[in-house]
Design a protein around this motif. Structure first.
Motif, PDB file in Angstrom:
ATOM      1  N   THR A  65      78.196  50.978  24.696  1.00 23.21           N
ATOM      2  CA  THR A  65      78.647  50.931  26.493  1.00 23.21           C
ATOM      3  C   THR A  65      76.841  50.862  26.809  1.00 23.21           C
ATOM      4  N   CYS A 104      88.156  55.105  28.042  1.00 23.18           N
ATOM      5  CA  CYS A 104      88.813  54.013  29.387  1.00 23.18           C
ATOM      6  C   CYS A 104      87.578  54.014  30.662  1.00 23.18           C
ATOM      7  N   LEU A 105      86.668  55.507  30.563  1.00 21.54           N
ATOM      8  CA  LEU A 105      85.354  54.438  31.298  1.00 21.54           C
ATOM      9  C   LEU A 105      84.257  53.121  30.833  1.00 21.54           C
ATOM     10  N   SER A 106      84.244  53.582  29.446  1.00 23.96           N
ATOM     11  CA  SER A 106      83.485  52.573  28.472  1.00 23.96           C
ATOM     12  C   SER A 106      84.044  51.097  28.969  1.00 23.96           C
ATOM     13  N   GLU A 108      89.486  59.926  24.980  1.00 25.45           N
ATOM     14  CA  GLU A 108      89.740  58.778  25.588  1.00 25.45           C
ATOM     15  C   GLU A 108      89.819  58.835  27.419  1.00 25.45           C
ATOM     16  N   VAL A 109      89.043  59.399  27.579  1.00 27.24           N
ATOM     17  CA  VAL A 109      88.234  59.297  29.006  1.00 27.24           C
ATOM     18  C   VAL A 109      87.582  58.756  28.549  1.00 27.24           C
ATOM     19  N   VAL A 110      86.743  59.296  28.143  1.00 24.39           N
ATOM     20  CA  VAL A 110      85.380  58.312  27.810  1.00 24.39           C
ATOM     21  C   VAL A 110      85.293  57.277  26.960  1.00 24.39           C
ATOM     22  N   SER A 135      76.331  47.055  28.567  1.00 25.72           N
ATOM     23  CA  SER A 135      75.768  46.939  30.471  1.00 25.72           C
ATOM     24  C   SER A 135      74.621  46.709  30.106  1.00 25.72           C
ATOM     25  N   PHE A 190      86.233  50.497  31.271  1.00 23.72           N
ATOM     26  CA  PHE A 190      86.018  49.948  32.735  1.00 23.72           C
ATOM     27  C   PHE A 190      84.426  49.506  32.786  1.00 23.72           C
ATOM     28  N   LEU A 191      84.052  50.173  32.730  1.00 27.27           N
ATOM     29  CA  LEU A 191      82.292  50.110  32.225  1.00 27.27           C
ATOM     30  C   LEU A 191      81.980  48.722  32.148  1.00 27.27           C
TER      31      LEU A 191
END
Length: 289
Positions: free
Chosen positions: A28, A131-133, A127-129, A32, A135-136
């Protein structure tokens, strides 16, 4: 004793899962940094000013290719963590290591609960990490693609477009996001329970148990998919019949709010059923020879 089992299981799988999380964070950050660098950020500014020439086609294609590569790596790491947890379950329960596991002064239910809780928690975190990855990465990708003078409307437009899409589809936002939250919370545990059951069913075979464990997981996946498809079709048909009876022809509804929760109940029921079937196999049909 259950607490000690959970603590031991957590220590056993944490190293690999923590490394997987670090890889997700690293990917990520790299993505970025790339998309806020001049290599990508500012290409559309050049196009707007008329200075974008053929020389920009290489960084543009590189940016697009790397974007899909980043997403594939993120998804691959996430499913790699799932695969590791399933292999860990197989080895600790049904391989040579299983001989030691089943000599512990604990019940099969305690063993399964400890493995299910730890695996489910790590799946949820991954999964949370992930999904955040994603999205970012998507946000930074679009941010760099849009000319600098037009970026102020990016976030408002994204949420406005999402809201409009949901309204056109007849989806209640509150119900939808609550269902998404519950599915994200329950899903990892039910999925692990189903795959644990598939692995356990594979151990009932007399030979080639490793292969049969894989086939058991594949079989459980398709059964789960078919059940969810049937439930979704029934709920969707019920929604359409309700709409027609109320003469709501002006809007297309994907699924009524109750439909989300019906699917959640079915998901939970299948996970619970798989857990008890696995417990039965471990308690009554265990064969490590």
């Amino acid at each position: 004793m259950l607490g000690k089992l959970i603590k031991y299981e957590w220590k056993s799988v944490s190293k690999f899962c923590f490394i997987a999380l670090l890889v997700l964070v690293g990917i990520t950050l790299l993505g970025s940094i790339y998309y806020i660098s001049p290599l990508w950020n500012g290409l559309m500014d050049l196009e707007e000013s008329g200075a974008l020439g053929e020389g920009a086609i290489i960084p543009f294609l590189t940016g697009m290719t790397s974007f899909f590569a980043y997403i594939l790596v993120v998804v691959g790491v996430m499913y790699g963590a799932y695969l590791y947890l399933l292999i860990r379950f197989y080895r600790s329960m049904y391989s040579n290591e299983g001989y030691l596991t089943h000599t512990l002064p604990v019940t099969p239910q305690q063993l399964l609960i400890s493995k299910l809780l730890v695996s489910g928690v790590w799946c949820f975190i991954t999964e949370v990490v992930a999904c955040l990855s994603i999205f970012l990465l998507v946000f930074v990708f679009i941010w760099g693609l849009i000319p600098a003078g037009e970026r102020h409307w990016l976030m408002p437009e994204m949420f406005s477009g999402m809201k409009m899409t949901f309204e056109m589809a007849g989806i209640n936002l509150t119900s939808f996001w609550l269902a998404v939250f519950l599915a994200a919370l329950i899903g990892p545990f039910t999925s692990m329970s189903l795959y644990f059951c598939g692995i356990s069913l594979g151990q009932l075979a007399k030979s080639h148990r490793g292969l049969m464990a894989v086939l058991g997981c594949v079989g459980v996946y398709f059964v789960n998919w078919i059940v969810n498809f049937i439930v979704q079709m029934i709920v969707s048909m019920g929604t359409m019949i309700t709409m027609m009876s109320q003469y709501e022809y002006g809007r297309v509804t994907v699924m009524s709010p109750i439909g989300y929760y019906v699917q959640l109940v079915v998901m939970l029921a299948m996970g619970v059923g798989a857990f008890f079937l696995t417990r039965y196999i471990v308690s009554r049909k265990l064969n490590l020879t």
